[in-house]
Design an enzyme around this catalytic site. Structure first.
Site, short mmCIF file in Angstrom:
data_model
loop_
_atom_site.label_atom_id
_atom_site.label_comp_id
_atom_site.label_asym_id
_atom_site.label_seq_id
_atom_site.Cartn_x
_atom_site.Cartn_y
_atom_site.Cartn_z
N GLY A 23 -4.59 -6.83 -3.10
CA GLY A 23 -3.61 -7.89 -3.32
C GLY A 23 -3.94 -8.64 -4.58
N MET B 215 -5.48 -11.42 -4.99
CA MET B 215 -6.78 -12.08 -5.01
C MET B 215 -7.95 -11.14 -4.80
SD MET B 215 -6.22 -15.20 -5.71
CE MET B 215 -7.84 -15.83 -5.33
N GLY B 216 -7.73 -9.89 -4.40
CA GLY B 216 -8.85 -8.99 -4.17
C GLY B 216 -8.41 -7.73 -3.46
N VAL C 181 -9.64 -4.65 -0.16
CA VAL C 181 -10.40 -4.37 1.05
C VAL C 181 -10.75 -2.90 1.07
CG1 VAL C 181 -10.36 -4.33 3.57
CG2 VAL C 181 -9.34 -6.24 2.34
N LYS D 261 -14.51 -7.01 1.93
CA LYS D 261 -13.39 -7.76 1.35
C LYS D 261 -13.86 -8.36 0.04
CE LYS D 261 -10.96 -10.41 3.99
NZ LYS D 261 -9.61 -9.82 3.88
N ASP E 166 -5.19 -20.45 8.00
CA ASP E 166 -4.21 -19.41 7.67
C ASP E 166 -3.97 -18.50 8.88
OD1 ASP E 166 -2.36 -18.13 6.09
OD2 ASP E 166 -3.81 -16.85 5.07
#
Length: 690
Positions: free
Chosen positions: A370, A372-373, A375, A390, A486
């Site tokens: 995504g 931001m990072g 997996v 992650k 979240d």
């Protein structure tokens, strides 16, 4: 000639992608027009038949309108005749009744009550119509169409006179305007070059359209076949059409249509030359030519757009692929297919990912990535166990990398100290350059978002024990002063063994706290509590609000606050009251519906005061109904490898308190499908918020 050379020549003769697109557009746009053009060339008889049908329908419509005009007069006459006030013609009530009929309707010219020998007993009138009264009193029929003489203050046209017999030999006579009869016979109603007539059963022309030559009405009727007039007059057939052949050839041919008027002893008769079909055919051909030109121009525009938006990008991609795998024969699509196949083969052969390590963890495969990072599935060789790795980028434009790294370490340490079956276990956290990664428990299963996408919704008896497991995880975290920040379906992991686990504890908050603006929050729109959007703190009550949304979404099948774009979602969250799942899914247990509504209350003080109370309520409900969560993921997991948690940044986004996204970070409203904030989201049903 060698096979390779033959294949090369065949490839050279094969049309390119642009040529195929243009050919397809031409076929789609021009082929139907070409077929229609050919049909018009050979279907003159069909066009004549169509003119006949249209003419017949139009004649029937004119007859229906004439019936409406007649019925208005006869219905008023019936109403007045039945009124008891007329029993005494000299009474004030009788006079008021007649005057009131003139005032109520503008089309009424006069109404009178006459004695047995025709003497006037009482009368009210707007115009002098003595001749009309005399005609209807002396006529054999109760309904007449009369010529309206042109006098001062009035216009010429038609009068409609009707009568009704009363007791003691008295007669009620009513005269109304009949100008509408000419209007319904206008050629615009019956087709081009039509001559329309209103004819009585005695074959007398009562009215004609303005285009008809009234001076030749008698000749026109005399020129028609007797059996056709008898058929129209008899009423045995309501309407019909016939082509009447002239004595001097086709130039005298006529299309004759007739239609019976239901409310009166009349019928509509009209004639039209069939050459109108030729005019229609010419118009069709001209319209076909214009459509063909327009289709050609549209094809050229679409081809240009296809070249700019599809063909050129594909050609650039194919060229880049050729640089990696070498020259590949065929068109652009074939080149891309072959190039990707070769790349896939090289990846498998070289086993590149098996040579990659994050710290001491060997990377086994990419699960997803995504903004931001990413997996990865990984392997901890030291402890001989699988892990989920992650990674989180620390160099996003709006993020302070140092603060983010410190926050991640603190949150990971707090989560690692918790030991609870419904919380994903954290093993390790490390920094490497501009990124950090967290090693955590690898859950063999899918997330709740994927399950809901596959099944749309869960039965309330399935949702209740699932919510109980999630509430237990939140209760443990809240006791350790750790708020999730979240809670959403993508952060709920469902294992093949029946495990229900919450992941990404605090990551949303740590990213938000590492931003350079104190007015920035991080979370997933639709799951962020109203008080957070309004500038308040994110506390345990906000986690419970998001858990209530998940419960509603599991039962109903959609997020109740999701709007067509980000602004609409924020507005719905801050203004809409808690929806009732019982309205949409009646089989929902009433206590469960009330609990979800309480959890989604706008004000934090109206929600359960602690996660323990939610656990207690759900535990009691599930125990009484013997409800347990069962993992039934075979269909959803068929052909899938075990998947660790999806990247949190995919559905989580940074935005200001006003709901404006922060530049450089994810801009998605959907957990698995990034979209532009103004792009409409998938909505299938309205939400009941009662």
């Amino acid at each position: 000639m060698s096979k390779a050379r033959r294949r090369s020549r065949l490839s050279a003769l094969r049309p390119g992608l642009l040529a195929r697109l243009v050919l397809a557009l031409l076929l789609v746009g021009l082929l139907p027009l070409g077929v229609t053009w050919l049909q018009l060339q050979h279907q003159q008889d069909a066009l004549v038949e169509q003119v006949q049908r249209t003419h017949s329908v139009a004649a029937a419509t004119a007859a229906a309108r004439a019936a409406t005009v007649a019925s208005r007069a006869t219905e008023l006459a019936d109403s007045l005749a039945a009124h008891p006030a007329l029993a005494d013609p000299a009474s004030t009530a009788a006079q008021e009744l007649l005057r009131g009929s003139l005032q109520a309707r503008d089309d009424v010219l006069a109404v009178g009550l006459f004695g047995a020998v025709g003497e006037t007993l009482v009368q009210a009138r707007r115009e002098p119509v003595d001749a009309a009264f005399a005609s209807i009193l002396a006529a054999d029929d109760d309904l007449l169409v009369l010529d309206r003489p042109s006098t001062a203050g009035s216009s010429s046209g038609h009068l409609l006179a009707t009568r009704r017999g009363l007791a003691q030999g008295r007669t009620l006579a009513l005269v109304t305007t009949g100008n509408e009869l000419a209007d319904v016979l206008e050629p615009i109603q019956l087709g081009e070059e039509a001559h329309a007539l209103l004819v009585s059963d005695s074959l007398e022309v009562l009215a004609a359209g303005s285009a008809a030559d009234t001076g030749t009405d008698a000749q026109r009727l005399a020129g028609l076949p007797t059996d056709l007039l008898e058929q129209a007059r008899s009423g045995r057939v309501g309407s019909g059409v016939r082509v009447v052949r002239g004595a001097e050839g086709s130039a005298q041919d006529l299309v004759v249509a007739f239609a019976r008027v239901d409310e009166a002893p009349w019928f509509v008769l009209s004639t039209q030359p069939p050459r109108v079909a030729e005019v229609a055919r010419a118009r069709f051909l001209a319209a076909g030519q214009q459509a063909a030109l327009l289709a050609g121009a549209l094809t050229a525009v679409l081809a240009l757009l296809a070249w700019l938006t599809v063909v050129q990008p594909l050609q650039r991609l194919a060229a880049a692929q050729r640089e990696l795998v070498g020259e590949v024969e065929g068109d652009e699509i074939h080149q891309l297919e072959r190039s990707f196949a070769l790349l896939r083969q090289r990846v498998h052969e070289q086993n590149d990912l098996g040579e990659v390590f994050l710290g001491r963890y060997q990377v086994a495969g990419l699960v997803g990535s995504g903004a931001m990072g990413s997996v990865f599935r990984g392997w901890d060789d030291k402890l001989a166990r699988p892990v989920a790795l992650k990674t989180i980028h620390l160099d996003a434009a709006a993020i302070d990398a140092g603060r983010l790294a410190d926050s991640l370490r603190q949150e990971a340490a707090m989560t690692a100290r918790m030991s609870q079956p419904n919380i994903v276990t954290i093993y390790d956290i490390e920094e490497q350059g501009n990124s950090a990664f967290i090693a955590m428990e690898l859950v063999d299963g899918i997330n709740l978002r994927s399950l809901l996408r596959a099944r749309h919704r869960l039965h309330p008896d399935q949702a209740a024990p699932l919510l109980l497991e999630l509430a237990r995880g939140l209760a443990t975290a809240h006791k350790h002063d750790l708020v999730h920040h979240d809670v959403k379906p993508a952060n709920v992991l469902l294992g093949r063994d029946g495990a229900v686990k919450l992941t990404d504890f605090g990551i949303s908050q740590t990213i938000s706290s590492a931003t350079r603006s104190e007015q920035v929050i991080c979370g997933t729109p639709g799951y962020i509590a109203p008080e957070v959007l309004e500038g308040g703190d994110y506390g345990p009550a906000a986690d419970l609000w998001a858990l209530g949304v998940i419960g509603y979404e599991c039962i109903v099948g959609e997020n109740p606050f999701r709007g067509p774009d980000l602004a609409a979602t924020v507005m719905r969250t801050m203004t809409l009251g808690p929806p009732n799942p019982l309205r949409t899914v009646p089989e929902t247990e009433e206590r469960l519906a009330r609990l979800l509504q309480q959890m989604m209350a706008l004000e934090p003080g109206e929600r359960p005061s602690s996660s323990d109370l939610v656990v207690e309520a759900l535990d009691t409900l599930c125990a009484e109904r013997s409800l347990r969560w069962r993992a039934e993921l075979d269909i959803e997991l068929q052909g899938e490898a075990p998947s660790p948690p999806p990247p949190s940044a995919r559905g989580t986004r940074l935005m200001t308190r006003a709901g404006v996204p922060v530049d450089g970070l994810s801009a998605s409203l959907d957990d698995d499908e990034p979209t532009h904030p103004t792009r409409p989201n998938r909505r299938t049903q309205p939400i009941d918020h009662r």
